[in-house]
Design a protein around this motif. Structure first.
Motif, PDB file in Angstrom:
ATOM      1  N   GLU A 112       0.923  -1.260  -0.099  1.00  0.00           N
ATOM      2  CA  GLU A 112       0.051   0.219  -0.106  1.00  0.00           C
ATOM      3  C   GLU A 112       0.788   1.148  -0.091  1.00  0.00           C
ATOM      4  O   GLU A 112       0.430   2.202  -0.602  1.00  0.00           O
ATOM      5  CB  GLU A 112      -0.763  -0.023   1.302  1.00  0.00           C
ATOM      6  CG  GLU A 112      -1.884   0.973   1.169  1.00  0.00           C
ATOM      7  CD  GLU A 112      -2.955   0.979   2.603  1.00  0.00           C
ATOM      8  OE1 GLU A 112      -3.658   1.961   2.467  1.00  0.00           O
ATOM      9  OE2 GLU A 112      -2.635   0.137   3.317  1.00  0.00           O
ATOM     10  N   GLY A 113       2.030   1.250   0.795  1.00  0.00           N
ATOM     11  CA  GLY A 113       2.986   2.351   1.094  1.00  0.00           C
ATOM     12  C   GLY A 113       3.578   2.750  -0.457  1.00  0.00           C
ATOM     13  O   GLY A 113       3.657   3.655  -1.068  1.00  0.00           O
TER      14      GLY A 113
ATOM     15  N   ARG B 192      -0.882   3.814   9.821  1.00  0.00           N
ATOM     16  CA  ARG B 192      -1.539   3.701   8.576  1.00  0.00           C
ATOM     17  C   ARG B 192      -1.137   2.304   7.773  1.00  0.00           C
ATOM     18  O   ARG B 192      -1.574   2.206   6.776  1.00  0.00           O
ATOM     19  CB  ARG B 192      -1.471   4.741   7.884  1.00  0.00           C
ATOM     20  CG  ARG B 192      -2.027   6.183   8.299  1.00  0.00           C
ATOM     21  CD  ARG B 192      -1.796   7.226   7.642  1.00  0.00           C
ATOM     22  NE  ARG B 192      -2.574   7.145   6.277  1.00  0.00           N
ATOM     23  CZ  ARG B 192      -2.707   8.301   5.223  1.00  0.00           C
ATOM     24  NH1 ARG B 192      -2.267   9.260   5.421  1.00  0.00           N
ATOM     25  NH2 ARG B 192      -3.489   7.961   4.152  1.00  0.00           N
ATOM     26  N   LYS B 193      -0.134   1.565   8.425  1.00  0.00           N
ATOM     27  CA  LYS B 193       0.401   0.325   7.749  1.00  0.00           C
ATOM     28  C   LYS B 193       0.775   0.798   6.448  1.00  0.00           C
ATOM     29  O   LYS B 193       0.495  -0.128   5.530  1.00  0.00           O
ATOM     30  CB  LYS B 193      -0.831  -0.749   7.881  1.00  0.00           C
ATOM     31  CG  LYS B 193      -1.310  -1.331   9.094  1.00  0.00           C
ATOM     32  CD  LYS B 193      -2.253  -2.202   8.997  1.00  0.00           C
ATOM     33  CE  LYS B 193      -2.731  -2.575  10.423  1.00  0.00           C
ATOM     34  NZ  LYS B 193      -3.809  -3.464  10.528  1.00  0.00           N
ATOM     35  N   LEU B 194       1.577   1.615   6.331  1.00  0.00           N
ATOM     36  CA  LEU B 194       2.231   2.100   5.115  1.00  0.00           C
ATOM     37  C   LEU B 194       3.848   1.645   5.137  1.00  0.00           C
ATOM     38  O   LEU B 194       4.487   1.833   4.255  1.00  0.00           O
ATOM     39  CB  LEU B 194       2.059   3.485   4.746  1.00  0.00           C
ATOM     40  CG  LEU B 194       0.823   4.081   4.792  1.00  0.00           C
ATOM     41  CD1 LEU B 194       0.469   5.648   4.457  1.00  0.00           C
ATOM     42  CD2 LEU B 194      -0.132   3.254   3.779  1.00  0.00           C
ATOM     43  N   ILE B 195       4.513   1.366   6.282  1.00  0.00           N
ATOM     44  CA  ILE B 195       5.917   0.984   6.181  1.00  0.00           C
ATOM     45  C   ILE B 195       5.849  -0.370   7.234  1.00  0.00           C
ATOM     46  O   ILE B 195       4.926  -0.609   8.207  1.00  0.00           O
ATOM     47  CB  ILE B 195       6.506   2.133   6.743  1.00  0.00           C
ATOM     48  CG1 ILE B 195       6.136   2.630   8.098  1.00  0.00           C
ATOM     49  CG2 ILE B 195       6.710   3.159   5.894  1.00  0.00           C
ATOM     50  CD1 ILE B 195       7.101   3.517   9.094  1.00  0.00           C
ATOM     51  N   THR B 196       6.999  -1.071   6.996  1.00  0.00           N
ATOM     52  CA  THR B 196       7.017  -2.385   7.841  1.00  0.00           C
ATOM     53  C   THR B 196       8.627  -2.510   8.176  1.00  0.00           C
ATOM     54  O   THR B 196       9.298  -1.862   7.325  1.00  0.00           O
ATOM     55  CB  THR B 196       6.580  -3.373   7.121  1.00  0.00           C
ATOM     56  OG1 THR B 196       6.562  -4.565   7.916  1.00  0.00           O
ATOM     57  CG2 THR B 196       7.483  -3.981   5.770  1.00  0.00           C
ATOM     58  N   PRO B 197       8.895  -2.848   9.309  1.00  0.00           N
ATOM     59  CA  PRO B 197      10.371  -3.106   9.689  1.00  0.00           C
ATOM     60  C   PRO B 197      10.820  -4.318   8.918  1.00  0.00           C
ATOM     61  O   PRO B 197      10.512  -5.367   8.638  1.00  0.00           O
ATOM     62  CB  PRO B 197      10.239  -3.388  11.202  1.00  0.00           C
ATOM     63  CG  PRO B 197       9.009  -4.034  11.413  1.00  0.00           C
ATOM     64  CD  PRO B 197       8.107  -3.439  10.428  1.00  0.00           C
ATOM     65  N   LEU B 198      12.145  -3.667   8.386  1.00  0.00           N
ATOM     66  CA  LEU B 198      12.953  -4.930   7.602  1.00  0.00           C
ATOM     67  C   LEU B 198      14.295  -5.170   8.458  1.00  0.00           C
ATOM     68  O   LEU B 198      15.010  -4.154   8.847  1.00  0.00           O
ATOM     69  CB  LEU B 198      13.504  -4.388   6.268  1.00  0.00           C
ATOM     70  CG  LEU B 198      12.199  -3.754   5.404  1.00  0.00           C
ATOM     71  CD1 LEU B 198      12.765  -3.324   4.117  1.00  0.00           C
ATOM     72  CD2 LEU B 198      11.388  -5.156   5.095  1.00  0.00           C
ATOM     73  N   ILE B 199      14.572  -6.461   8.607  1.00  0.00           N
ATOM     74  CA  ILE B 199      15.732  -6.687   9.387  1.00  0.00           C
ATOM     75  C   ILE B 199      16.895  -6.955   8.475  1.00  0.00           C
ATOM     76  O   ILE B 199      16.871  -7.789   7.452  1.00  0.00           O
ATOM     77  CB  ILE B 199      15.647  -7.840  10.264  1.00  0.00           C
ATOM     78  CG1 ILE B 199      14.214  -7.555  11.565  1.00  0.00           C
ATOM     79  CG2 ILE B 199      16.851  -8.068  11.269  1.00  0.00           C
ATOM     80  CD1 ILE B 199      14.701  -6.488  12.154  1.00  0.00           C
TER      81      ILE B 199
END
Length: 486
Positions: A61-62, A153-160
């Protein structure tokens, strides 16, 4: 080339502090660097330590909003300066964009939403959401407050991100020496076996997993149940009729046509073919008579029995429908018999962790002269003791086709309480005598599900993990054979 770069760098330097930066400096793929470091670490040429870094990435979505703009800006730009109707605005935008855009634009005080008219409250807006998403996409820093807003807004997510820091190991050498894995005839002839360095054996390493057929836990327990019945001298009944008529499933068992179990909320009825064509007419008339006006010492149910109800086809709700067929056939040439069956039944139930719309029923019955409730209790104690359930209790119950009837309880050591494990009883004369069985013949029977003992044996607390389309196939390979108390 990659291995030489890592070992060569460590020859002149104490450490590779960050495998990611090292990969960028050398112009090498970080994945290749990681694979080489793992290999060198395994042979103790280097010592590697994990590095983890968290960064933010865009959700799907982002990514859409980073390209096309945020919903609130898309909605604002779709409103002409003079305003528009809600219906016209909805036609210009996707449903999700319109819904989210309205919420955010009203929150930002950009628009005024009337009952029918939508108008702008400001003349110009900046798409800050899109700008922030593009900054994150480009790896630029964003302050914590903006990150929290985008997360909500659930437009970003953490990346490891995972990498390594690397130092020389105890067996470090600038160039890895190739070790031999086998001693060959040529090595012996040339005499170079004296200088060879052989690869060490790892005696703790697991071998290749053996591939082979694996039985489902239900099949394992089912087979053991079959062996118990066979040891007790029982014969298996044919249970290949998943589709049964209401007559054999209900009416022949002296179950009235107004019984709640015969409602469509509890039973799966067939649309095609909806009715059965062949029933033993003389037996049907006797069953009709005992339902309507009784007989054999019974007053019956006193209602108008309808043939069209008996003709309806359904998915059998219990394997007792098979028992009714077998007993009718046995009545034509009677001889004492012990029968059992284990097969699938279907009920229109709400699915949860302990119930499914289809499951397996285990049933046993004995048909002979002079049988009493004492015989039933004795057979049940023998049967369940073979299953490892020696602590039993019996509680009076009601079934339309058995009298007396008993619920069977066993003490569950793990749960520390008594749990119901089955149902039992003696078939009523109203069911047996219309079949043509001799008056001095009795039938004792009992039933239980296959899933419940299997779940107890394998420690499964959700029936959907055992049976159905959600079963993990790995479960079948991992679970050992669970022996019953034979």
């Amino acid at each position: 080339m990659v291995e030489e770069a890592v070992l060569g760098y460590l020859e002149k330097n104490d450490e590779i502090s960050d495998s990611g930066k090292f990969a960028d400096e050398k112009g090498i793929s970080h994945d290749e660097i990681v694979n080489v470091i793992k290999s060198l670490n395994g042979f103790r040429l280097v010592d590697a330590q994990d590095i983890k870094r968290e960064k933010w990435g865009l959700t799907k979505e982002g990514e859409i909003y980073a390209g096309a703009g945020s919903p609130e800006v898309q909605l604002f730009l779709a409103i002409p300066p003079e305003g528009t109707t809600r219906e016209e605005l909805q036609k210009k935008l996707d449903t999700s964009i319109f819904k989210i855009g309205c919420q955010q634009a009203i929150k930002n005080k950009w628009i005024e939403m009337g009952k029918s008219q939508v108008s702008r409250k400001v003349q110009h807006v900046d798409d800050r959401v899109r700008d922030l998403l593009m900054q994150i996409q480009n790896g630029e820093a964003v302050n914590a407050e903006d990150v929290d807003a985008l997360k909500k807004r659930k437009l970003i997510t953490p990346l490891i991100w995972k990498g390594y820091s690397v130092k020389k190991g105890p067996k470090y050498t600038p160039k890895r020496k190739k070790v031999a894995t086998d001693l060959t005839r040529d090595n012996l002839l040339r005499g170079d076996w004296r200088e060879l360095e052989f690869k060490e054996y790892n005696f703790l390493a697991k071998g290749q997993p053996t591939e082979g057929g694996c039985l489902h836990p239900l099949l394992k327990v089912r087979r053991q149940m079959q062996m118990i019945f066979l040891q007790m001298g029982f014969e298996e009944m044919p249970t290949n009729n998943f589709v049964e008529s209401s007559f054999w499933n209900f009416d022949a068992l002296f179950q009235p046509q107004q019984h709640p179990a015969r409602d469509s909320h509890d039973t799966f009825f067939l649309k095609e073919p909806s009715t059965t064509k062949v029933l033993p007419e003389d037996y049907v008339e006797r069953v009709k008579g005992v339902h309507e006006s009784g007989g054999y010492g019974s007053r019956g149910y006193g209602y108008e029995w309808k043939r069209e109800e008996a003709n309806k086809n359904l998915l059998r709700t219990h394997t007792t429908a098979v028992s009714s067929r077998m007993l009718y056939a046995l009545a034509q040439d009677f001889a004492p018999k012990k029968y059992y069956s284990i097969d699938r039944v279907f009920r229109n139930e709400a699915v949860d962790r302990t119930h499914l719309a289809e499951f397996h029923q285990i049933e046993g019955l004995i048909c002979d002269r002079g049988l009493t409730l004492g015989h039933l209790i004795g057979v049940l104690e023998d049967f369940f003791t073979r299953l490892g359930m020696s602590k039993l209790k019996f509680k009076p119950a009601y079934n339309p086709y058995t009298e007396p009837s008993m619920e069977i309880f066993s003490y569950h050591e793990g749960l520390g309480k008594w749990v119901e494990i089955g149902n039992s009883g003696m078939f009523r004369p109203e069911m047996l005598l219309p079949m043509g069985l001799p008056e001095d013949v009795q039938v004792i029977a009992w039933g239980l599900s296959l899933e419940r003992p299997t779940m107890i044996l394998y420690g499964i607390d959700n029936i959907r993990d055992l049976f159905g389309h959600k079963v993990d196939l790995g479960l079948i390979k991992r679970n050992p054979l669970c022996r019953l108390g034979l």
